[in-house]
Design an enzyme around this catalytic site. Structure first.
Site, PDB file in Angstrom:
ATOM      1  N   CYS A 162     -16.323   7.678 -46.777  1.00  0.00           N
ATOM      2  CA  CYS A 162     -16.511   8.357 -48.095  1.00  0.00           C
ATOM      3  C   CYS A 162     -15.425   8.252 -49.086  1.00  0.00           C
ATOM      4  O   CYS A 162     -15.473   8.058 -50.174  1.00  0.00           O
ATOM      5  CB  CYS A 162     -16.708   9.925 -47.717  1.00  0.00           C
ATOM      6  N   GLU A 235     -23.811   8.922 -47.267  1.00  0.00           N
ATOM      7  CA  GLU A 235     -23.392   9.126 -48.517  1.00  0.00           C
ATOM      8  C   GLU A 235     -24.353   8.561 -49.475  1.00  0.00           C
ATOM      9  O   GLU A 235     -24.492   9.204 -50.484  1.00  0.00           O
ATOM     10  CB  GLU A 235     -21.986   8.234 -48.561  1.00  0.00           C
TER      11      GLU A 235
END
Length: 563
Positions: A162, A235
């Protein structure tokens, strides 16, 4: 696309670097998501951006909580200290996030409900931090003290992608600030994620992951890699889940509806393949000659040694290359056109078409293709190496056919369509239409003749127009053509979107001399996004004189089909 140099934050053998490099496809898909494209264009709807900021708060809270849980599990003082520092940084960022949210008119005193994509990632992360990890022996909770020390590594492994992805996207978006200057509404936000300090935080996270991985077994590293990739996919789901209320140019498939058809065309040689099919068929011919000599078969191939056949192919290849270069020179106008001149280009292509047909005639007359067995062709095709992401693109596109009004076509000079058919192995013959030349067979053995159905650029564009004409009798259509060579030029230009793979010098020289512009795909679609004013705006149109260049099939996949 920006060079992903930021992947190299760690040294040789770095686990974090290896995981990131193997996640490039997901990173590109994130760049091509509607949310990021609109953000890069400077035209993202304000309410969508506010929603994104509000949802991101849940990510930061989960990060802070996961860091705290990982710190408790770490048994190394240095690792504990590093995790503690990252936790403090996450809490500090959360405070800044609250103040930024207030600036954007978001009332943080009210409860913000996480959307399903946000919840999916935060629950995934906190489950790992609590020891609920699927590993080598199956799912379960890690309870023993020795195993609990690994939770820190698994948790950091699920957070690192991330951070790295945000840093990558920050730099990607920073490149487009120049178009809007100080008026760019999200400038401050993007500058935060593209800053040196954020890059340092991402690098610090990767260094911590590398440190935590040092003592792990190969099986445990595989678990972390799996968690890393799963986090990346979540994500991408998060970015794609952002509610887009405005017209957007990606993915291209969404720009058509029940009233029109999407038609995707592609060249084969060196667009889909790593090697040219003529070289592959030449190798099969040489192998056929070897088999004939060993078996004593009385046919044309047996009358020549494998080395003679190889020499003949080498001579053909050399002659073709030399004459092709002369032909290309003859296509170039003495003066570069100031504007796109399609009529002149089409006229000049008559010379190239004549050249290609003459070259094919020499091969047929040589008899070198005689005796090749269809089964050898099929076996070779099944093992043929394609460009990374090519087969995945077509398989996904074909699997989506039930949801799309779409057609898929390969247009190729390849001498043998059976080679192409065996490469893709698509279920129904109608899934992927092959338009190419065919071998003439007696039984399953080639006679050396070719059924000459597509030999030249003019043959290609004639077939291209015919297909679109058939589609157009019932509905409107939108077309994409993917090619790599000067022989694809006319189709590339007539398609609504022409995408060039590779870096063919002859294609660029001929195109530029006739006023054709070559634009990298990603910056090109960002520019198109700025042109979208209303839902019925059609920003992609054929014969614009603009071709788009792509570095990989993953880019094409992200643009046309989405993640």
């Amino acid at each position: 696309m920006a060079v992903l140099a930021t992947a190299a934050t760690a040294g040789e053998g770095s686990a974090a670097r290896r995981f990131w490099i193997s996640s490039m496809e997901e990173a590109i898909f994130a760049s091509y998501s509607p949310f990021v494209v609109c953000l890069a264009s400077g035209k993202l709807d304000m309410e969508t951006f506010r929603n994104y900021i509000a949802q991101d708060v849940h990510f930061l809270k989960a990060f802070a909580q996961a860091f705290e849980m990982a710190e408790e599990c770490a048994d190394d003082d240095d690792a504990k200290a590093a995790i503690g520092e990252l936790r403090k940084a996450a809490l500090h960022k959360l405070k800044i996030h609250y103040s930024v949210a207030q600036e954007w008119g978001i009332d943080m005193t009210k409860e913000i409900i996480p959307n399903p994509a946000t919840l999916k990632y935060t629950e995934f992360l906190l489950a790992i931090a609590s020891g609920k990890i699927e590993g080598g022996k199956g799912p379960g909770r890690i309870d023993t003290p020795f195993e609990k020390t690994k939770i820190a590594a698994y948790t950091v492994g699920a957070m690192t992608p991330c951070m790295r992805l945000d840093a990558f996207l920050g730099k990607e978006l920073q490149l487009h600030l120049q178009y809007e200057g100080s008026g760019y509404p999200y400038k401050k936000w993007i500058e935060t994620y593209s800053s040196a300090s954020f890059e340092a935080s991402a690098a610090q996270m990767e260094e911590l992951l590398d440190k935590l991985c040092v003592s792990l077994t190969g099986e445990e590293l595989e678990i972390i890699e799996k968690l890393y990739h799963q986090a990346m996919k979540l994500e991408i789901e998060f970015f794609n889940a952002q509610p887009i209320v405005q017209p957007v140019v990606v993915p291209f498939k969404k720009l058509h509806d029940a009233s029109n058809n999407l038609v995707i065309f592609s060249d084969f040689d060196l667009t889909c393949t790593v090697l040219d099919s003529s070289a592959i068929l030449a190798e099969i011919a040489i192998l056929t000659a070897s088999k004939a000599v060993q078996s004593g078969t009385d046919n044309l191939s047996a009358q020549r040694s494998p080395s003679d056949v190889r020499d003949s192919w080498s001579a053909f290849s050399k002659q073709y290359t030399e004459e092709f270069e002369k032909c290309i020179e003859s296509l170039l106008p003495s003066k570069q056109a100031e504007t796109f001149d399609y009529e002149s280009l089409c006229k000049n292509y008559e010379q190239l078409s004549y050249f290609e047909k003459q070259a094919n005639s020499r091969v047929i007359e040589s008899g070198l293709l005689k005796g090749i067995n269809l089964e050898d062709i099929r076996r070779t095709g099944e093992r043929l190496v394609l460009q990374d992401g090519c087969k995945e693109f077509f398989h996904k596109a074909i699997n989506m056919k039930g949801k799309l009004n779409a057609g898929f076509h390969i247009l190729s000079y390849c001498w043998c369509a059976d080679l192409i058919r065996s490469v893709f192995g698509s279920g129904s013959p109608n899934d992927l239409s092959i338009h190419s030349n065919e071998f003439n067979y007696e039984g399953s053995v080639s006679t050396g003749e070719i059924v000459r159905a597509m030999e030249s650029p003019l043959d290609k564009v004639k077939t291209f127009r015919s297909i679109l004409a058939d589609v157009g009798r019932e509905k409107e259509h939108m077309s994409v053509y993917i090619g790599d060579s000067v022989g694809d030029m006319l189709c590339l230009l007539e398609a609504d979107v022409g995408i060039v793979m590779g870096s063919s010098l002859s294609l660029r020289r001929v195109g530029e001399q006739h006023g054709v512009s070559f634009v990298p795909l990603y910056p090109g679609l960002i520019k198109k996004q700025r042109e979208v004013l209303r839902e019925d705006s059609r920003v992609w149109k054929g014969l614009s004189g603009v071709l788009y260049t792509a570095s990989s099939w993953t880019e094409i996949h992200g643009f046309v089909l989405g993640a």
